[in-house]
Design a protein around this motif. Sequence first.
Motif, PDB file in Angstrom:
ATOM      1  N   MET A 136       0.967  -1.316  -9.032  1.00  0.00           N
ATOM      2  CA  MET A 136       1.517  -0.610  -9.894  1.00  0.00           C
ATOM      3  C   MET A 136       2.249  -1.158 -11.047  1.00  0.00           C
ATOM      4  N   ALA A 137       3.298  -2.160 -11.035  1.00  0.00           N
ATOM      5  CA  ALA A 137       4.251  -2.863 -11.572  1.00  0.00           C
ATOM      6  C   ALA A 137       3.345  -4.068 -12.210  1.00  0.00           C
ATOM      7  N   ARG A 138       2.133  -4.000 -12.072  1.00  0.00           N
ATOM      8  CA  ARG A 138       1.431  -5.370 -12.542  1.00  0.00           C
ATOM      9  C   ARG A 138       1.951  -6.731 -12.251  1.00  0.00           C
ATOM     10  N   ARG A 139       2.538  -6.779 -11.092  1.00  0.00           N
ATOM     11  CA  ARG A 139       2.869  -7.970 -10.520  1.00  0.00           C
ATOM     12  C   ARG A 139       1.872  -8.693  -9.730  1.00  0.00           C
ATOM     13  N   ILE A 140       1.041  -8.141  -9.400  1.00  0.00           N
ATOM     14  CA  ILE A 140      -0.512  -8.608  -9.110  1.00  0.00           C
ATOM     15  C   ILE A 140      -1.692  -8.128  -9.514  1.00  0.00           C
ATOM     16  N   ASP A 141      -2.749  -8.515  -9.362  1.00  0.00           N
ATOM     17  CA  ASP A 141      -4.096  -8.044 -10.107  1.00  0.00           C
ATOM     18  C   ASP A 141      -4.876  -7.244  -9.255  1.00  0.00           C
ATOM     19  N   VAL A 142      -4.793  -7.828  -7.854  1.00  0.00           N
ATOM     20  CA  VAL A 142      -5.559  -6.914  -6.974  1.00  0.00           C
ATOM     21  C   VAL A 142      -4.768  -6.670  -5.549  1.00  0.00           C
ATOM     22  N   ALA A 143      -5.207  -5.762  -5.095  1.00  0.00           N
ATOM     23  CA  ALA A 143      -4.296  -5.596  -3.813  1.00  0.00           C
ATOM     24  C   ALA A 143      -5.390  -5.213  -2.572  1.00  0.00           C
ATOM     25  N   ILE A 144      -4.951  -5.734  -1.259  1.00  0.00           N
ATOM     26  CA  ILE A 144      -5.900  -5.419  -0.136  1.00  0.00           C
ATOM     27  C   ILE A 144      -4.864  -4.678   0.585  1.00  0.00           C
ATOM     28  N   ILE A 145      -5.150  -3.570   0.775  1.00  0.00           N
ATOM     29  CA  ILE A 145      -4.491  -2.322   1.660  1.00  0.00           C
ATOM     30  C   ILE A 145      -5.183  -1.371   2.038  1.00  0.00           C
ATOM     31  N   PRO A 146      -4.566  -0.256   2.725  1.00  0.00           N
ATOM     32  CA  PRO A 146      -5.250   0.934   3.288  1.00  0.00           C
ATOM     33  C   PRO A 146      -5.868   1.536   1.845  1.00  0.00           C
ATOM     34  N   PRO A 147      -6.865   2.375   2.043  1.00  0.00           N
ATOM     35  CA  PRO A 147      -7.241   3.142   0.830  1.00  0.00           C
ATOM     36  C   PRO A 147      -6.037   3.901   0.118  1.00  0.00           C
ATOM     37  N   PRO A 148      -6.076   3.949  -0.913  1.00  0.00           N
ATOM     38  CA  PRO A 148      -4.952   4.653  -1.681  1.00  0.00           C
ATOM     39  C   PRO A 148      -5.348   6.087  -2.042  1.00  0.00           C
ATOM     40  N   PRO A 149      -4.555   7.058  -2.382  1.00  0.00           N
ATOM     41  CA  PRO A 149      -4.830   8.414  -2.732  1.00  0.00           C
ATOM     42  C   PRO A 149      -6.275   8.502  -3.535  1.00  0.00           C
ATOM     43  N   GLU A 150      -7.314   9.202  -3.126  1.00  0.00           N
ATOM     44  CA  GLU A 150      -8.675   9.343  -3.949  1.00  0.00           C
ATOM     45  C   GLU A 150      -8.360   9.927  -5.274  1.00  0.00           C
ATOM     46  N   ASP A 151      -7.356  10.910  -5.448  1.00  0.00           N
ATOM     47  CA  ASP A 151      -7.246  11.533  -6.715  1.00  0.00           C
ATOM     48  C   ASP A 151      -6.380  10.798  -7.761  1.00  0.00           C
ATOM     49  N   ASP A 152      -6.049   9.543  -7.588  1.00  0.00           N
ATOM     50  CA  ASP A 152      -5.244   8.807  -8.364  1.00  0.00           C
ATOM     51  C   ASP A 152      -6.170   7.963  -9.220  1.00  0.00           C
ATOM     52  N   PRO A 153      -6.172   8.644 -10.471  1.00  0.00           N
ATOM     53  CA  PRO A 153      -7.391   7.911 -11.720  1.00  0.00           C
ATOM     54  C   PRO A 153      -6.834   6.650 -12.185  1.00  0.00           C
ATOM     55  N   ARG A 154      -5.624   6.246 -11.830  1.00  0.00           N
ATOM     56  CA  ARG A 154      -5.082   5.013 -12.266  1.00  0.00           C
ATOM     57  C   ARG A 154      -5.786   3.826 -11.469  1.00  0.00           C
ATOM     58  N   LEU A 155      -6.451   4.062 -10.356  1.00  0.00           N
ATOM     59  CA  LEU A 155      -7.102   2.999  -9.285  1.00  0.00           C
ATOM     60  C   LEU A 155      -8.324   3.054  -9.004  1.00  0.00           C
TER      61      LEU A 155
END
Length: 288
Positions: A136-155
């Motif tokens: 979210m802070a743009r310190r990385i370009d992609v993340a490999i993590i558990p699924p984020p909230p489905e209703d977050d339009p930023r992701l």
Amino acid sequence: MSMIYSQIRAFHAVASHGSFTRAAAALSVSQPTLSSQVKALEAKYEVDLFIPAGRGIEITPLGRRLHAITQKQFRLEAEAELLLSETRSLKAGFLRIGADSPYHALPLVARYQERYPGIEISMNFGNSRDTLADLMARRIDVAIIPPPPEDDPRLISQLLIADRLVAFVPKAHKWAKQKSVNLKRLAGTRVILREEGSTTRAVFEAAVAAAGMTLKDVFEIGSREAVRAAVVEGLGVGVVSEAELIRGDNIHVLPISGADLRVPEHLVCLAECAPQRTIKAVFDLLED
């Protein structure tokens, strides 16, 4: 193209070719146009960059100094164009990856590096909460993590792998001959877990809470390697992602029954960055 840039480009071509005729041909413009651009530059700064010499021209001392600068300018411009061109074709570029586990991330990174060897990759590892914050802070370009909230339009996210939690004990443990362990029995003993913010802990505690139970005793350790070492020393029962577990003759792995302990790992990026070629290429690998 700005007027001053056109004039500088015209000067550079004449200085490089030593002739208005050859410079005009190199730039695919007429000689009068080129001459007027150089004269406009001289008039603007009230200087002489070229002087007549017989049937040709001669560059002035000031012109030679300016030419030394424009040589650097247009060389850097060519390098910038090459960089952008190669990035577009994925022959060059940069990609920053964050992940909550090397075991899920590295196989994908290896495939990416094999296909695009010119892309420089940097990697950071941390728990899923911190990795998402880095994205979210743009310190990385992609993340490999558990699924984020489905209703977050930023992701934007896509399933990478479906893992599951397992328990494990030392070979001397009383459960070492069992084929599995029930969640209820597990909740009633000392369990060794990662720190808060880790996917393993969040999934396990959520399953225990959903079953209407509470954990009797939690021994918290900040890395998966330390969790394994503590289990081997008999400090409790470890709970980890199956893909992350370093197996060996000194431990016994126990599938956990009585709960859904699947741990999906997703590839995640910011929606506004998804069209970037280096990022899109990672997601394209999942379609292969």
